[in-house]
Design an enzyme around this catalytic site. Structure first.
Site, PDB file in Angstrom:
ATOM      1  N   HIS A 107     -54.486  76.041  62.087  1.00  0.00           N
ATOM      2  CA  HIS A 107     -54.266  77.189  62.960  1.00  0.00           C
ATOM      3  C   HIS A 107     -55.383  78.199  62.793  1.00  0.00           C
ATOM      4  O   HIS A 107     -56.004  78.297  61.746  1.00  0.00           O
ATOM      5  CB  HIS A 107     -52.927  77.879  62.662  1.00  0.00           C
ATOM      6  CG  HIS A 107     -52.733  78.270  61.234  1.00  0.00           C
ATOM      7  ND1 HIS A 107     -52.360  77.367  60.267  1.00  0.00           N
ATOM      8  CD2 HIS A 107     -52.870  79.462  60.609  1.00  0.00           C
ATOM      9  CE1 HIS A 107     -52.265  77.987  59.108  1.00  0.00           C
ATOM     10  NE2 HIS A 107     -52.586  79.268  59.281  1.00  0.00           N
ATOM     11  N   HIS A 109     -56.206  82.393  63.241  1.00  0.00           N
ATOM     12  CA  HIS A 109     -55.676  83.751  63.361  1.00  0.00           C
ATOM     13  C   HIS A 109     -56.584  84.541  64.294  1.00  0.00           C
ATOM     14  O   HIS A 109     -57.808  84.479  64.166  1.00  0.00           O
ATOM     15  CB  HIS A 109     -55.698  84.472  62.012  1.00  0.00           C
ATOM     16  CG  HIS A 109     -54.860  83.844  60.951  1.00  0.00           C
ATOM     17  ND1 HIS A 109     -53.615  84.310  60.612  1.00  0.00           N
ATOM     18  CD2 HIS A 109     -55.089  82.784  60.132  1.00  0.00           C
ATOM     19  CE1 HIS A 109     -53.120  83.570  59.634  1.00  0.00           C
ATOM     20  NE2 HIS A 109     -53.996  82.638  59.320  1.00  0.00           N
TER      21      HIS A 109
HETATM   22  P1  AMP Z   1     -52.089  80.865  56.654  1.00  0.00           P
HETATM   23  O1  AMP Z   1     -51.669  81.673  55.468  1.00  0.00           O
HETATM   24  O2  AMP Z   1     -53.539  81.011  57.036  1.00  0.00           O
HETATM   25  O3  AMP Z   1     -51.680  79.434  56.474  1.00  0.00           O
HETATM   26  O4  AMP Z   1     -51.334  81.464  57.911  1.00  0.00           O
HETATM   27  C1  AMP Z   1     -50.007  81.229  58.169  1.00  0.00           C
HETATM   28  C2  AMP Z   1     -49.539  82.398  58.969  1.00  0.00           C
HETATM   29  O5  AMP Z   1     -48.309  82.049  59.548  1.00  0.00           O
HETATM   30  C3  AMP Z   1     -49.302  83.676  58.143  1.00  0.00           C
HETATM   31  O6  AMP Z   1     -50.107  84.717  58.664  1.00  0.00           O
HETATM   32  C4  AMP Z   1     -47.819  83.954  58.323  1.00  0.00           C
HETATM   33  O7  AMP Z   1     -47.552  85.315  58.473  1.00  0.00           O
HETATM   34  C5  AMP Z   1     -47.503  83.182  59.591  1.00  0.00           C
HETATM   35  N1  AMP Z   1     -46.141  82.717  59.726  1.00  0.00           N
HETATM   36  C6  AMP Z   1     -45.343  82.167  58.783  1.00  0.00           C
HETATM   37  N2  AMP Z   1     -44.159  81.814  59.314  1.00  0.00           N
HETATM   38  C7  AMP Z   1     -44.218  82.131  60.640  1.00  0.00           C
HETATM   39  C8  AMP Z   1     -43.319  82.014  61.729  1.00  0.00           C
HETATM   40  N3  AMP Z   1     -42.086  81.505  61.572  1.00  0.00           N
HETATM   41  N4  AMP Z   1     -43.704  82.465  62.942  1.00  0.00           N
HETATM   42  C9  AMP Z   1     -44.924  83.012  63.110  1.00  0.00           C
HETATM   43  N5  AMP Z   1     -45.834  83.140  62.116  1.00  0.00           N
HETATM   44  C10 AMP Z   1     -45.488  82.707  60.901  1.00  0.00           C
END
Ligand code: AMP
Length: 145
Positions: A107, A109
């Site tokens: 993903h 950001h």
């Molecule tokens: P990463 O730490 O780069 O793997 O990013 C994962 C992101 O997903 C983090 O910024 C979290 O805040 C976000 N996240 C976790 N659970 C959810 C969810 N259910 N819906 C939307 N975002 C989420």
């Protein structure tokens, strides 16, 4: 989790893709899904994920999935800019727990930034209200070109 390992089909983004968990959806096409981050580091913090991936990070990703993914990121980032009029936009991603990755489905950001407004800590802020996120998602979605 290190850089090595196997894809977990029950990670939260896989559940969102299967409709088993909610999200504030911004955009989707055949290749990508975009939705609001529930722990936003800035107002309008948006995520873009591939729909058909079994990679855990960017390094493992199939180039055929990566190509439409990055195009989706650009498309959503332009809509974030048009909707929220930030002074700048951070686009980032993390690979491996040590690098800050917490969800092991690829993903990107998208973080709009405003002059003088601090960015929250990654994966450490409070959970946003889903209705507020849906409102923001609607504003961004309306600007998808
Ligand atoms: P990463 O730490 O780069 O793997 O990013 C994962 C992101 O997903 C983090 O910024 C979290 O805040 C976000 N996240 C976790 N659970 C959810 C969810 N259910 N819906 C939307 N975002 C989420």
């Amino acid at each position: 989790m290190s850089l090595d390992g196997t894809y977990d089909p029950d990670n939260i983004f896989a559940k969102i893709l299967r409709g088993e968990a909610p999200c504030a959806r911004v955009f989707e096409d055949d290749h990508v899904l975009s939705f609001m981050d529930v722990f936003p580091q800035t107002k309008g913090h948006t995520l873009v994920i591939p729909k058909h991936s079994t990679a855990r990070n960017l390094l493992e990703e199939d180039p055929q999935i990566l190509s439409p993914l990055i195009l989706g990121v650009q498309r959503v980032a332009r809509a974030v800019r048009a909707a929220l009029e930030p002074d700048g936009v951070v686009i980032t991603q993390f690979n491996g727990a040590v690098a800050g990755q917490t969800v092991f489905h690829p993903h990107f950001h998208i973080l709009p930034r405003w002059e003088g407004v601090a960015v929250g800590r990654h994966a450490a802020g409070g959970m946003a209200d889903l209705n507020e996120l849906k409102d923001l998602a609607g504003k961004i979605s309306a600007k998808i070109a």
